[in-house]
Write an enzyme that holds these catalytic residues in place. Structure first.
Site, PDB file in Angstrom:
ATOM      1  N   GLU A  97      26.625  53.279  -4.453  1.00  0.00           N
ATOM      2  CA  GLU A  97      26.143  53.057  -5.823  1.00  0.00           C
ATOM      3  C   GLU A  97      26.813  51.878  -6.541  1.00  0.00           C
ATOM      4  O   GLU A  97      26.118  51.267  -7.372  1.00  0.00           O
ATOM      5  CB  GLU A  97      26.313  54.342  -6.651  1.00  0.00           C
ATOM      6  CG  GLU A  97      25.428  55.480  -6.212  1.00  0.00           C
ATOM      7  CD  GLU A  97      25.894  56.113  -4.900  1.00  0.00           C
ATOM      8  OE1 GLU A  97      25.041  56.582  -4.144  1.00  0.00           O
ATOM      9  OE2 GLU A  97      27.108  56.113  -4.646  1.00  0.00           O
TER      10      GLU A  97
ATOM     11  N   ASP B  35      22.899  64.522  -3.098  1.00  0.00           N
ATOM     12  CA  ASP B  35      23.651  65.766  -2.909  1.00  0.00           C
ATOM     13  C   ASP B  35      23.035  66.917  -3.699  1.00  0.00           C
ATOM     14  O   ASP B  35      23.534  67.324  -4.757  1.00  0.00           O
ATOM     15  CB  ASP B  35      25.106  65.552  -3.313  1.00  0.00           C
ATOM     16  CG  ASP B  35      25.797  64.520  -2.431  1.00  0.00           C
ATOM     17  OD1 ASP B  35      25.289  64.264  -1.331  1.00  0.00           O
ATOM     18  OD2 ASP B  35      26.831  63.982  -2.849  1.00  0.00           O
TER      19      ASP B  35
ATOM     20  N   ASP C 217      26.243  55.478   2.811  1.00  0.00           N
ATOM     21  CA  ASP C 217      26.443  56.448   1.735  1.00  0.00           C
ATOM     22  C   ASP C 217      27.371  55.810   0.695  1.00  0.00           C
ATOM     23  O   ASP C 217      27.946  54.737   0.927  1.00  0.00           O
ATOM     24  CB  ASP C 217      27.072  57.713   2.322  1.00  0.00           C
ATOM     25  CG  ASP C 217      26.936  58.925   1.423  1.00  0.00           C
ATOM     26  OD1 ASP C 217      26.319  58.813   0.347  1.00  0.00           O
ATOM     27  OD2 ASP C 217      27.440  59.997   1.804  1.00  0.00           O
TER      28      ASP C 217
END
Length: 913
Positions: free
Chosen positions: A507, A580, A504
């Site tokens: 990015e 999300d 997770d």
């Protein structure tokens, strides 16, 4: 309490509001100089001409020079153009500047190594006069690539019709900002909010137009939460909006209809039209990218004309840095373009069987007792599941590869208990490493110099869940190998062979960084600026993690790694999800085009958080989400830690029954899903498909993104409004469709207004197909391995049908050596035949199975037949009437052959008498 601690606490307290969608937190095009500059250009402003066009080492090469040198171009050097042709109609265009003080970044490790072996070495160049001198090279049978010299233009031509397929710089918008020396007093810095980007190398952006011909719509360029068919962003009769942005960002509670970039970036676009079919364009560039889709007539003043027979969709591509490394795919069929694209970036990995089943996740399951209770409840309520997930709270102070030994004192035993039921566990491992001198991972990375550097050359220090954090520079192959070693059982203490990984925040997410990410002037391996590699950072991290699981298992078992960030090629390393989302009907609705778009760009193994990550879904929404999510390629429920618990049994007996039924449907269809994942692994065709992929001439399907196909056999229509009583469902094609639950037959080529009940969403089996199911429900997919199969034959108007089944051991790489079963079932002329599709030679390993087919159900067969003859055993069996689903014995009855006792792995025929 130190100022640093206070700052961190403040960040955590504000996190729920800071990271929910706030438009002002993120740059728009006008605040992004390269985008603003590119959008201001007018058609025809490119003055480049192609000179010295020749064949060199099997490629077409040329220089691009300005035709009229003005003051701004006086420092420009010729751009070097290389055009390469590859098998199966793939064209590669590279444009770079001559050597300067800095080498422009070219994205490594995305194009698969064996692609170069498919290069066709050009032997000759044909010259033609096509509104000026032009050079033509062979591309594939029926297609040529054309370079027009003055003004410079590249297009692919259908040689039979003379029509164009796809072109670059047809509108003269190409611009390549070359690196140069800074003039005295010149300021290259850029500021956004409180952040300053030093931009030491100055402007280096690239922009150009790409046109798709005979196109009704364009698709692709994920990740974005909007429609499947890309809407125009500029032009006549269009309210000008932001371009589609490709810039990997951690966006909490993203809005559901926006061109704004999310967690991943795949700069690959497809066009599709009824007349010609499908073509594709891929720009291998990891810098921020902005893409406009231009409405018809936007450039009428340029004077460019087209044959009246050709519709055209124009697009504008703009990137902050990098080079032109672009691939053109001629199609012409949708699956051809996907096959061509994965020939370049790699085929999707074949997941283990357990990963295709249902996953249960929450931020966070509190402790071992909580894990044990949740696991037991699934058994108590007869709900199968395969994977239980642990989020960041399971670690020791957000130090990855560790356990909170108060909450999880016996992690190995916890995993072994799950594994005893055929279940698995996934734990989270994020890229930010806690800067704690007592944390061995940080100490080692710091000492070895393995962190991304800031613009001053120091280890970059940003804020994420652990507080002060640094980030491994996984662009460096040495560091990827080091990271992979951390997944060994000796290094990741408490892990077992049934533990898999979730990446997770990759990015990368940096809470105190510009736009919640890493500064663009941070430095990577080889002096590469973060701006150049940003969109691929998570890709390299995903790659390193997958390699870690391969090393851990000595290459025997396929890894499972879920990643939030993604880039072209991510399909080779595991699954992704849409991030999300929120517990509302709009996010349920937009999950379908998001998953379909990912599939169209190679990422077949994707899904959305069932129920929505943020917020508390009403029970009806949760049920509808399970009913739809059961058909996502990746099927996982997940929720934020501030939400109420929402395990399937917490909403009353009836809602539990409905959720259990949805999950049971997924488990029954696991053989079909697994077969589709193998198809994706071989051809690139996605598991979840837009309707137009299976019905490419049916215009009614081109913009439909409320329904989708699972493979070629199942059509699913979601329900996206509360208390819905009816649904309009378009069933394409001329064949019949059969309700997946009841067997009720519907006519194709018609929109049906159907009554909707709480029991299910509309789903149909296509006439002419054969579905494989397993109808005995167990605790997990692992326990279903030796269960018998059911074949559901849905006949078309010719009383015929076909289907396939792929079987291997569900976990190892033995299938690469031929250890698999691949059968085709064909029903024609009243006879069902099982045909072997697996190679009969090569490879020394074989997969064997004694599993039987226990039921064969015929939908659409004329009544009256009483028995069937099985060959080669010469056995007669009775044909009786039975339910479509054994669990729903009250449903309509259909012709059924019970216990034909044929092995799924053998050749046989069954003749209806």
């Amino acid at each position: 309490m130190s100022n640093q601690t206070l700052r961190f606490i403040l960040l955590l307290l504000l996190s729920s509001s800071v990271f929910s969608w706030k438009k002002e937190e993120f740059r728009n095009c006008n605040q992004t100089p390269f985008c603003k500059r590119a959008r201001s250009r007018t058609p025809g402003s490119c003055s480049l001409t192609a000179t010295d066009v020749t064949i060199s080492d099997g490629d077409l090469t040329a220089n691009l020079i300005p035709k009229h040198t003005n003051e701004s171009e006086s420092e420009s050097k010729p751009l070097i153009l290389t055009l390469s042709v590859y098998q199966d109609g793939i064209l590669r265009l590279k444009i770079d500047e001559q050597h300067s003080s800095k080498t422009r970044f070219q994205v490594p490790d995305v194009v698969v190594s064996h692609f170069q072996e498919t290069k066709l070495y050009l032997q000759r160049l044909t010259n033609e006069d096509l509104n000026g001198p032009s050079s033509v090279v062979y591309l594939s049978d029926g297609y040529s690539a054309v370079i027009r010299h003055d003004p410079f233009e590249l297009f692919i031509r259908n040689d039979n019709s003379g029509d164009r397929v796809i072109s670059l710089n047809s509108h003269g918008l190409f611009d390549f900002e070359q690196l140069r020396e800074k003039n005295e007093g010149e300021n290259w810095e850029e500021n956004f909010r409180t952040h300053t980007d030093k931009r030491p190398y100055g402007p280096q952006s690239i922009s150009f137009d790409v046109s798709f011909y005979d196109a009704d719509f364009v698709y692709g360029i994920p990740e974005r939460a909007t429609s499947l068919a890309l809407k125009p962003t500029r032009g006549p009769n269009v309210d000008e909006s932001e371009p589609y942005r490709l810039f990997n960002l951690d966006v909490f509670e993203y809005i559901h209809d926006s061109p704004f970039g999310l967690y991943g970036s795949i700069p690959f676009m497809l066009s599709h039209g009824k007349v010609r079919g499908t073509s594709g364009f891929f720009w291998l560039n990891a810098a921020e990218m902005q893409i406009d889709v231009l409405a018809p007539g936007w450039d009428a003043e340029s004077g460019i004309s087209l044959p009246s027979s050709q519709n055209r969709i124009d697009t504008m591509w703009m990137s902050e840095a990098g080079v032109v490394d672009a691939f053109f795919f001629v199609g012409p069929n949708p699956k051809d373009v996907l096959r061509q694209y994965v020939a370049v970036t790699g085929a999707p990995a074949l997941p283990q069987m357990f990963a295709v089943a249902y996953h249960q996740c929450r931020w966070n399951y509190r402790d071992e007792e909580d894990v044990e209770n949740v696991d037991a409840k699934f058994d108590e309520f007869d709900i199968p599941y395969d994977v239980l997930w642990l989020d960041i709270e399971h670690t020791d102070g957000k130090r990855y590869f560790t356990w909170d030994r108060v909450l999880f004192p016996n992690p190995e035993e916890m995993q072994r208990k799950l594994a005893g039921k055929g279940r698995h566990m996934v734990t989270i491992v994020d890229p930010h490493i806690k800067r704690d001198d007592n944390f061995h991972l940080h100490k080692e990375a710091s000492e070895k110099g393995y962190y991304v550097k800031d613009s001053n050359g120091n280890d970059f220090d940003g804020w994420c869940w652990p507080g002060s954090s640094s980030y491994a520079d996984t662009l460096n192959p040495e560091i990827r190998s080091w990271w992979a070693d951390k997944f060994s059982y000796q290094s990741y203490v408490g892990s077992t062979p049934s533990l898999y990984i979730w990446n997770d925040m990759n990015e990368p997410s940096v809470f105190n960084g510009p736009e919640v990410t890493m500064p663009r002037d941070a430095l990577h391996y080889g002096g590469v600026e973060h701006r150049e590699v940003h969109n691929a950072y998570g890709y390299y991290f995903h790659m390193a993690t997958a390699e870690g699981l391969l090393k851990r298992g000595e290459g025997k078992d396929r890894p499972f790694v879920l990643s939030r960030a993604l880039f072209a090629g991510s399909q080779r390393y595991g699954a992704v999800w849409t991030g999300d989302n929120s517990a509302d009907w709009d996010h349920l609705r937009v999950s379908v085009p998001m998953v379909l778009t990912l599939g169209l760009t190679g990422m077949s193994f994707s899904g959305a958080d069932v129920g929505g990550f943020f917020g508390n879904p009403e029970p009806e929404l949760l049920v509808r989400w399970y009913q739809l999510g059961a058909y996502y390629p990746f099927f996982r429920a997940h929720a934020h830690h501030d939400t109420k618990r929402r395990e399937p049994w917490l909403f009353g007996e009836r809602k539990t029954e409905l959720i259990r039924d949805a999950i049971h449907v997924r488990y029954a269809l696991l053989p079909y899903f697994y077969t589709l994942f193998r198809e994706a692994n071989i051809t690139g065709a996605p598991v979840a498909r837009p309707l137009w992929m299976e019905f490419p001439s049916d215009e009614a399907t081109f913009s439909n993104d409320e329904a989708f196909m699972v493979g070629n056999s199942i059509l699913v229509q979601g329900i996206y409004t509360e208390r819905a009583k009816h649904a309009s469902v378009y069933l394409p094609g001329k064949q019949s469709w059969y309700d997946l639950r009841t067997g009720t037959v519907y006519k194709g080529g018609v929109t049906h207004k159907l009554e909707v009940t709480e029991e299910s969403i509309p789903a149909f089996q296509r006439g002419g197909t054969i579905l494989t199911r397993k109808d005995r429900f167990r605790r997990s997919s692992t326990q279903m391995t030796n269960d018998p199969f059911t074949l559901v034959i849905a006949l078309n108007s010719s009383q015929a049908a076909e289907g396939e089944l792929y079987i291997d051991d569900g976990s190892s790489f033995g299938f690469l050596e031929g250890a698999f079963i691949h059968r085709r079932f064909i029903f024609a002329n009243g006879k069902l035949t099982s045909v072997n599709l697996a190679p009969t030679s090569g490879g020394n390993v074989r997969h064997t199975s004694d599993v039987l087919i226990e039921r064969i159900i015929l939908l659409g067969h004329a009544p009256g037949s009483k028995n069937a003859l099985i060959e080669p055993s010469n056995q007669n069996v009775d044909i009786e009437l039975g339910p479509l689903w054994v669990q729903r014995a009250h449903s309509p009855a259909f012709m059924t052959i019970r216990k034909p006792n044929v092995r799924v792995a053998e050749d046989w025929t069954i003749k209806i008498l």
